[in-house]
Design a protein around this motif. Structure first.
Motif, mmCIF file in Angstrom:
data_model
loop_
_atom_site.group_PDB
_atom_site.id
_atom_site.type_symbol
_atom_site.label_atom_id
_atom_site.label_comp_id
_atom_site.label_asym_id
_atom_site.label_seq_id
_atom_site.Cartn_x
_atom_site.Cartn_y
_atom_site.Cartn_z
ATOM 1 N N ARG A 16 0.690 -1.331 0.140
ATOM 2 C CA ARG A 16 -0.101 -0.163 0.177
ATOM 3 C C ARG A 16 0.786 1.431 0.097
ATOM 4 O O ARG A 16 0.972 1.838 1.001
ATOM 5 N N ASN A 17 1.428 1.462 -1.250
ATOM 6 C CA ASN A 17 2.318 2.578 -1.169
ATOM 7 C C ASN A 17 2.189 3.485 -2.483
ATOM 8 O O ASN A 17 2.381 3.162 -3.648
ATOM 9 N N PRO A 18 1.286 4.598 -2.306
ATOM 10 C CA PRO A 18 0.998 5.430 -3.270
ATOM 11 C C PRO A 18 2.070 6.033 -4.323
ATOM 12 O O PRO A 18 1.919 6.158 -5.315
ATOM 13 N N ASN A 19 3.286 5.960 -3.753
ATOM 14 C CA ASN A 19 4.450 6.150 -4.482
ATOM 15 C C ASN A 19 4.903 5.357 -5.793
ATOM 16 O O ASN A 19 5.775 5.502 -6.533
ATOM 17 N N GLY A 20 4.287 4.196 -5.387
ATOM 18 C CA GLY A 20 4.754 2.905 -6.357
ATOM 19 C C GLY A 20 5.999 2.338 -5.923
ATOM 20 O O GLY A 20 6.708 1.724 -6.954
ATOM 21 N N ILE A 51 6.425 6.115 6.684
ATOM 22 C CA ILE A 51 6.290 4.875 6.097
ATOM 23 C C ILE A 51 7.207 3.857 7.136
ATOM 24 O O ILE A 51 8.146 3.952 7.427
ATOM 25 N N VAL A 52 6.514 2.721 7.395
ATOM 26 C CA VAL A 52 6.792 1.904 8.259
ATOM 27 C C VAL A 52 6.560 0.360 7.752
ATOM 28 O O VAL A 52 5.249 0.310 7.566
ATOM 29 N N ASP A 53 7.372 -0.401 7.411
ATOM 30 C CA ASP A 53 7.441 -1.782 6.807
ATOM 31 C C ASP A 53 6.456 -1.589 5.385
ATOM 32 O O ASP A 53 5.724 -2.410 5.059
ATOM 33 N N GLY A 54 7.002 -0.690 4.764
ATOM 34 C CA GLY A 54 6.154 -0.515 3.270
ATOM 35 C C GLY A 54 4.565 0.161 3.320
ATOM 36 O O GLY A 54 4.084 0.438 2.567
ATOM 37 N N ARG A 55 4.209 0.483 4.707
ATOM 38 C CA ARG A 55 2.927 1.182 4.753
ATOM 39 C C ARG A 55 2.890 2.433 5.140
ATOM 40 O O ARG A 55 3.770 2.952 6.134
ATOM 41 N N PHE A 56 1.911 3.349 4.873
ATOM 42 C CA PHE A 56 1.843 4.602 5.330
ATOM 43 C C PHE A 56 1.155 4.717 6.637
ATOM 44 O O PHE A 56 -0.211 4.300 6.834
ATOM 45 N N VAL A 57 1.563 5.009 7.742
ATOM 46 C CA VAL A 57 0.968 4.748 9.207
ATOM 47 C C VAL A 57 -0.262 5.664 9.350
ATOM 48 O O VAL A 57 -0.860 5.576 10.313
ATOM 49 N N TRP A 58 -0.368 6.720 8.611
ATOM 50 C CA TRP A 58 -1.331 7.661 8.697
ATOM 51 C C TRP A 58 -2.710 6.786 8.571
ATOM 52 O O TRP A 58 -3.620 7.364 9.238
ATOM 53 N N ALA A 59 -2.691 5.835 8.126
ATOM 54 C CA ALA A 59 -4.097 5.084 7.752
ATOM 55 C C ALA A 59 -4.341 4.151 8.677
ATOM 56 O O ALA A 59 -5.290 3.260 8.764
ATOM 57 N N ASP A 60 -3.459 3.676 9.613
ATOM 58 C CA ASP A 60 -3.382 2.735 10.580
ATOM 59 C C ASP A 60 -4.751 2.901 11.413
ATOM 60 O O ASP A 60 -5.238 1.863 11.871
#
Length: 243
Positions: A20-24, A58-67
């Motif tokens: 889940r990385n919008p920057n690709g 970014i933690v382990d490839g995920r954006f933490v804002w959505a946790d």
């Protein structure tokens, strides 16, 4: 002063997957290291990536804002990501589609009544996690008179937030974002447009970026590059001649 600028080039593997990385940017796999001796001189322009470098979001490839997205917003995160990020998000990142309009489409489809502007504020506020250690490096470079810019794959609304609410507009010369430029990293046209805008030669540019794909792309465009990761972040001051 003479330094070694380290470029870490990712070894591509057949089982690469996007998270889940919008920057690709793919999850990091094995990395190999190459070193080129270079001079960090008075004409060098340091070009900072934002998410994953200046902003520790970014933690382990995920954006933490959505946790806490599902708890706070009350809707499926997976459904949100499919509607926003997996629906040709490049059009948003490069400014062809307004992020607010994309969010509004999702809100109508799921019956979200919290308001798109409030959702944008929730997203940007929770995604604002500046890294104090990296920020200290930036401040030291400013004290020593180096030109610094941010080069980021972000649409224009977030670029404005980075400049204003997050205060980076006062810490760098320019925020050069894909949404404003109409092209994103790792396209060669992105790097060419940056150097044209700044009126510098490619060899003056030093990219600091966490995305493996952007490092060889920058080097191919005549830039120097430092691949910023959890394993290499401690080497950054040395690579910049600050310690």
């Amino acid at each position: 002063m003479g330094i070694g600028v380290f470029a870490f080039i990712r070894e591509h593997r057949a089982d690469d997957t996007l998270d889940r990385n919008p920057n690709g940017c793919p999850n990091p796999n094995r990395l190999t290291m190459t070193q080129s001796n270079a001079i960090l001189g008075p004409q060098t322009v340091i070009a900072w990536d934002f998410d994953g470098v200046l902003n520790r979001n970014i933690v382990d490839g995920r954006f933490v804002w959505a946790d806490r997205f599902e708890v706070d917003i009350g809707h499926s995160l997976d459904g949100f990501e499919k509607a926003i990020f997996r629906n040709n998000f490049d059009d948003v990142i490069t400014g062809k589609v307004d992020l607010r309009n994309r969010l509004n489409e999702w809100a109508r489809s799921v019956g979200y009544v919290g308001g798109v502007d409030a959702l944008l504020e929730y997203w940007f506020e929770n995604d604002a996690l500046p890294d104090p250690e990296v920020g200290a490096v930036m401040d030291t470079l400013n004290d020593r008179g180096f030109r610094q810019v941010i080069v980021t794959n972000n649409e224009s609304r977030r670029a404005t937030y980075i400049e204003g609410e997050m205060g980076f507009g006062e810490r760098v010369e320019r925020v050069l974002s894909s949404g404003r430029m109409g092209v994103r990293k790792p396209a060669a046209a992105f790097f060419a447009l940056v150097t044209e805008t700044l009126e510098v030669e490619p060899g003056q540019m030093l990219l600091i970026d966490d995305c493996p794909k952007n490092i060889p792309a920058a080097i191919s465009s005549g830039w120097r590059a430092f691949h910023f990761t959890g394993d290499t972040r401690h080497e950054l001051p040395l690579a910049l001649g600050l310690s």
